[in-house]
Design a protein around this motif. Structure first.
Motif: not given
Lengths: 328, 338
Positions: A208-215, B250-261
């Motif tokens: 997969v090549i993922l293109v984006g700017h979200d680090m 639980p919704y806030t928990q879901l949102l926070v857990g979905s942040i791509p760190l």
């Protein structure tokens, strides 16, 4: 190396305009191993989407590819005839385009859009056979097979995105290019869609090549990152190396500018603006914004240097000799 | 202390009268917010698409009228304002919108967008004075006037255009700025400079900022308080650090857990189940019931009220209802799930 899937060598893309030639991609070189996930990151205008479209050979005229080669499993995609390339698309190399949910035909049921795809690649067998295949593809991306009978407007954004992923993998390609596949989606759905893409890729054994700017997305999804700036790949390395010890000053600023949950009220941007690709600055394209600029950066374009077998950087701060001669 | 802007349990229901049936859609319900003069706030309103955050922005700006409750500015209902009061409201409450490309007329130089409000509100004594004010405002948001004025919108980057919009708002000496997703269409590397400009407005000029966003990370970085909206209702509110570091609903928990760190070693919501359904159809109870991993019978029967967890913190969830909390463990809760 036998496990090499794709080798892109010195790829250039030019857009002739009345004002001159815009060099959108300027000598991009990278390789992809089987089952690998590569992230291409950069600001808007850095050439990441153009690189992706060039790989699919979907650039519309007047864009041209004056130099370069893209070798997929021993075949140079640039040397293929238009018809051979059409056959290769989706079957060998496929794409989930940016805003993919708008790429579905609004007046065709999902089923018909799959049938069209199979027919274009000469894979039409019996109707019941096709239905079974569509059902299994939809199930693979976590959708109910009944979605096949629906129109795109009946689906949510995340569901449409999953349909696009199902189409991208329908012909079992070796390479899947995903261009900002989740930029229009909410975070919760984004996570679901990316997990789906990852699962399908693993099942298929594709690259997969993922293109984006979200680090953040890159950190969560890819194995290696390539950082693009002004049409060039300025640093390529394993995702952990790039996040922990970025070498190129641009990568360093990019990593420092990511908002995190560690700090508050402290914003670090990258000063200046991206250079014009029509009249790029001489020497290293980043020297104008660079805080570690050397005297010769404005004159000489830096070559890519291997800092380790897997980590490449194009910057004068890392001279060639140093890495061969000096003890650590 | 006088109240500047006050929203008293406002709600907005959009009704469409079809030929055969009428449909109504509750875009926002029972939202209250108060901004006092002399005590500027830095508040985030966060939610996904369909959470009602844009409806709320439009209500607070007086673009649309609430169907329930009322919004008062300096003690007067927005609907009952006379001309002078309206003018003051329009000057003191400013908006910054999401798309820094659409707000400009491509045929005019960017000066136009800065000069028009000065003329409209009679804020400049002369052309030279207008020029001076425009330059001062641009400098305050970190732009060099000589590189900005006299240019056409297409000659500037998205980040520059968005900062010009902040400069425009600033020139009018606003009390409140409502920014609706101001950085979502700007390159990641430029986001920081825009958020920094917004923070400066609050810290140096005492302007209240309402930051409307879907991005919890920037909300956390910029703001002091947060409201989490889910399908038109407040799910959780309170101090932003508490809400994001220790989410209760639980919704806030879901949102926070979905942040791509942005950390390859910290895996995405590793401790959280991904919700199964993507559609929603709660009829009478909690709007989040069909996606909630802790759903109970009473969640389907009635809407949970906002339950105070501390003087500054609240969550609209029966898990924190004292009568129930005593005998509800998570395991006990889950056998009721459908």
């Amino acid at each position: 190396m036998s496990d090499l899937t794709l080798k892109v060598d010195n790829l250039h893309v030019h857009f002739p305009t009345p004002a001159g030639v815009v060099k959108a991609v300027n000598g991009v070189t990278f390789t992809l191993r089987q089952r690998e996930r590569l992230g291409l990151v950069g600001e808007s205008g850095s050439g990441k989407t153009t690189t992706a479209l060039a790989l699919m050979r979907l650039l519309a005229p007047p864009a041209r590819i004056p130099h370069g080669s893209m070798i997929l499993d021993g075949v140079d995609l640039l040397a293929l005839s238009e018809e051979k390339m059409r056959q290769a698309r989706f079957a060998e190399i496929s794409m989930v385009p940016q805003g993919a949910m708008n790429s579905l035909n609004p007046v065709m049921r999902i089923r018909s859009q799959f049938v069209e795809l199979f027919q274009a690649h000469g894979q039409f067998t019996s109707s019941s056979d096709i239905d079974a295949r569509i059902a299994s593809l939809l199930e693979q991306v976590g959708l109910n097979p009944s979605v096949a009978g629906m129109f795109p407007h009946e689906l949510s954004g995340g569901m449409k995105q999953r349909v696009c992923i199902a189409m991208a993998v329908a012909l079992r390609p070796k390479v899947i290019i995903a261009d900002e596949p989740t930029s229009a989606l909410d975070v919760v759905v984004q996570r679901q869609v990316m997990e789906t893409l990852g699962r399908v890729q693993e099942a298929l054994g594709a690259t997969v090549i993922l293109v984006g700017h979200d680090m953040g997305l890159m950190a969560q999804f890819v194995d290696r990152i390539g950082v693009m700036y002004a049409g060039r790949l300025v640093e390529v390395g394993p995702v952990r190396t790039i996040f922990r010890t970025p070498k190129h000053p641009y990568t360093q600023m990019l990593i420092a500018s990511i908002p995190t949950l560690e700090q508050k009220k402290l914003f670090k941007g990258i000063p200046g603006v991206a250079p014009s690709l029509l009249n790029p600055p001489s020497g290293c394209p980043f020297h104008v914004r660079c805080d570690q600029r050397l005297e010769h950066c404005s004159r000489i374009v830096p070559d890519s240097i291997a800092l380790s077998p897997d980590h490449w950087v194009a910057c004068h701060l890392y001279p060639k000799e140093e890495h061969h001669d000096q003890p650590a | 202390m006088t109240s500047l802007l006050e929203a008293r349990s406002i709600g907005k229901t959009f009704r469409s009268s079809g030929f055969f049936r009428r449909t109504s859609n509750v875009a926002l319900a029972d939202f209250s917010l108060s901004i006092d003069e002399g005590k500027p706030i830095l508040t985030a309103i966060a939610g996904e698409s369909g959470s009602g955050k844009t409806t709320l922005t439009r209500l607070l700006l007086g673009i649309i009228e609430p169907t329930d409750g009322a919004i008062h500015y300096r003690g007067t209902d927005l609907r009952a304002m006379n001309h002078a009061q309206k003018r003051q409201f329009r000057q003191e409450v400013q908006a910054i919108f999401q798309d820094p490309f659409e707000v400009y007329n491509p045929f005019y130089k960017v000066d136009h967008v800065l000069r028009t409000p000065l003329a409209k509100f009679g804020l400049a004594a002369s052309e030279a004075d207008a020029r001076r004010q425009m330059e001062a405002a641009l400098e305050k948001v970190g732009l060099r006037p000589e590189e900005t004025l006299g240019r056409y919108p297409h000659q500037l980057s998205g980040g520059q255009r968005q900062r010009i919009m902040i400069a425009r708002a600033l020139m009018l000496n606003p009390k409140i700025i409502i920014a609706d997703e101001p950085v979502s269409m700007v390159d990641a590397s430029l986001r920081a400079t825009i958020l920094e400009s917004l923070l400066t407005l609050h810290q140096e000029f005492g302007i209240s900022l309402i930051y409307v966003t879907h991005d919890l990370t920037t909300a956390y970085q910029l703001c002091n308080d947060i409201y989490i909206l889910y399908r038109g209702s407040i799910a959780e509110s309170g101090d932003v650090t508490e809400v994001i570091k220790d989410p209760k609903h639980p919704y806030t928990q879901l949102l926070v857990g979905s942040i791509p760190l942005p950390n390859p070693d910290q895996r995405w919501g590793a401790d959280q189940p991904t919700p199964k359904t993507m559609r929603s159809a709660a009829a009478s109870g909690c709007l989040f019931a069909d996606r909630c991993p802790y759903v109970m019978d009473r969640c389907l029967a009635s809407v949970p009220p906002m339950i105070a967890l501390s003087p500054t913190r609240g969550a609209a969830c029966f898990l924190y209802d004292d009568d129930h909390a005593a005998h509800s463990t998570r395991d006990g809760v889950q056998q009721h799930s459908r």
